[in-house]
Design an enzyme around this catalytic site. Structure first.
Site, PDB file in Angstrom:
ATOM      1  CG  ASP A 277      30.654  25.516  42.542  1.00 31.59           C
ATOM      2  OD1 ASP A 277      31.755  24.980  42.766  1.00 31.59           O
ATOM      3  OD2 ASP A 277      29.863  25.061  41.702  1.00 31.59           O
ATOM      4  CD  GLU A 461      32.713  17.154  45.426  1.00 35.04           C
ATOM      5  OE1 GLU A 461      32.591  18.040  44.564  1.00 35.04           O
ATOM      6  OE2 GLU A 461      31.784  16.789  46.179  1.00 35.04           O
TER       7      GLU A 461
END
Length: 497
Positions: A277, A461
């Site tokens: 996403d 991340e």
């Protein structure tokens, strides 16, 4: 295990909407992670009354009535430690202890667990498998066991593993990696571990396969799609068709561009269940979020994951000598492998693609999800060679493999690379003997991690694999440091020859 009263912050009605729409906090997730200091109904009544006062300040009202979330790792510094030492010590910084239900959106878990870091203050489903790869290297088998027991608890409580342990995640899951986690623990504790979690694996599988027994050809039900040829395959799905509480403002804005807001929200939520996403992978035109169609696609990676679940269940039934179920799952495995090859393999392009079951055609989006049939040994030898050639020619960049070939500003697109997909691609290529290419992916990814760590003292991340001196970006929130799955994959790579 204590029962938790389920609290949904969106029931705060006008207060919830006003805080999100007026951008009281830069990150929409921040408010839904707040804890009400008192009874939510009373807070809402007070808000409806006080907001009419001339000197009313919405942010001050929130500060007075809610406990704000704290990033407990923000003060942590690496102090120029070697990267491996930093990662070993970081496990303790990312560990959260069980907490009693406190009236907020956090769902109670009975055992300690690892969070990714940054804005992600809770456990996440598919992240945790890649985190566990590193925990295994670090010999933190105790935490691996605790996390798997937490997921078993969630399955027993809700019938599935939510996206994360927040009430606003209870309408969807994430890529089903539970069986891979259990297998990882079995490597340390023996085959009986598979039997220990038999009931939870069955229950999660039933969640993903709800509708299998009655859905007709050409129809779908939740995660299940039966194609015209009778094949049963799966898609990503969310039971709700409203804006996500943790991204209320962003989703509302995105849906405004659609003629069917509810359907747009459904597609957005389905893409969130995928973990990707967001990505051009889910867009009809490969460019614009307004064309998102995630719930209409049969993803190749999801179906490989569920094939693996079926294979693990068959193994469990064989250990239990439940021969009727062994035979039943043997047929399921054959059927799904056949369906993946028929509907997701493209001989002309020599690559695997997602399948649009409404239009009955493959998408034209090249994505690194094509590595999953290699990871799970679905591909034939020639198919794997064709996929490897495209990965080497199009996906492998300076810092590892990129997720897609489109630069859209979405975080799961060019130029970003992500730790879980480096690992899946690496292992998939190794399965078919493409050791040189696999090693190149590993070495470039580790070097990118090391460069950013040397410059910042942080693990990120995601990474910009086109320029390893640049931080990655894109998406609906800034790049996060911490970071669970990046730590795990780096540690696992450090043990690979």
């Amino acid at each position: 295990m204590a029962e938790q009263e389920i609290y949904f912050i969106e029931t705060l009605g006008g207060l919830y909407r006003d805080v999100q729409q007026k951008k009281v906090f830069p990150d929409s997730k921040f408010f839904v992670d707040c804890i009400p200091k008192g009874d939510p109904v009373s807070i809402l009544k007070a808000y409806e009354k006080e907001k009419e006062l001339p000197a009313f300040n919405l942010k001050e009202f929130v500060n007075a009535n809610f406990i704000l979330p704290v990033d407990s790792t923000s003060a942590y510094r690496s102090a120029n430690k070697p990267i491996l030492q930093h990662l070993e010590e970081l496990w303790n910084e990312l560990t959260r202890q069980p907490a009693v239900a406190h009236g907020g959106s956090l769902v109670h878990l009975p055992f300690p667990y690892i969070v990714p870091g940054g804005r992600f203050r809770e456990i996440y489903y598919w992240d945790s498998y890649f985190t566990m790869l590193g925990l295994q290297v670090s010999k933190r088998i105790d935490i691996m066991q605790n996390m798997i027991d937490n997921f078993a608890y969630l399955i027993d409580t809700f019938g599935f593993i939510p996206n994360g342990n927040r009430t606003y995640y209870l309408s969807r899951s994430q890529p089903p990696f539970f069986t891979l986690m259990v297998e990882l623990l079995a490597e340390e504790k023996g085959e009986d571990i598979l039997l220990k979690y038999k009931a939870q694996i069955e229950k999660e599988y039933a969640f993903w396969m709800d509708g299998e027994s009655f859905v007709a050809p050409g129809e779908d039900h939740r995660h299940v799609v039966r194609l015209g040829d009778g094949s049963i395959m799966n898609r990503y799905w969310d039971d709700k068709d409203t804006a996500r509480p943790e991204a209320y403002r962003e989703d509302s804005h995105a849906a405004e561009k659609s003629n069917d807001k509810e359907l747009a929200h459904r597609h957005i939520r389905a893409a969130c269940e995928s973990g990707w996403d967001f990505s051009s992978r889910w867009f009809k035109d490969g460019k614009d979020m307004a064309t998102i169609q995630a719930a209409h696609l049969i993803p190749v990676d999801l179906n490989c994951l569920l094939l693996h679940t079926e294979e693990v269940l068959q193994k469990i039934y064989a250990l239990k000598k439940e021969n009727i179920l062994v035979d039943s799952f043997a047929q399921k495995i054959i059927n799904r492998k056949t369906a993946i090859q028929k509907h997701c393999w493209n001989e002309t392009n020599g690559f695997y693609f997602d399948y649009h079951f409404i239009e009955q055609t493959q998408t034209n989006q090249f994505t690194i999800a094509a590595a999953y049939p290699l990871f799970f040994s679905v591909a034939g030898k020639q198919q794997a060679a064709a996929v490897a050639k495209i990965i080497a020619g199009k996906f492998l960049l300076q810092g590892g493999v990129v997720t897609t070939l489109n630069d859209t500003g979405q975080q799961w697109d060019l130029p970003n690379g992500w730790a879980p997909l480096q690992w899946m691609t690496y292992r998939g290529l190794k399965n078919y003997g493409h050791h040189t290419l696999a090693g190149e992916i590993k070495n470039r990814w580790m070097a990118a991690n090391e460069k950013v760590y040397a410059a910042t003292g942080k693990m990120m991340e995601k990474y910009d694999v086109t320029d390893t001196l640049t931080k990655a970006g894109g998406g609906e929130y800034p790049n996060q440091d911490g970071f669970g799955w990046s730590n795990g994959v780096y540690l696992k790579f450090s043990q690979e020859n």
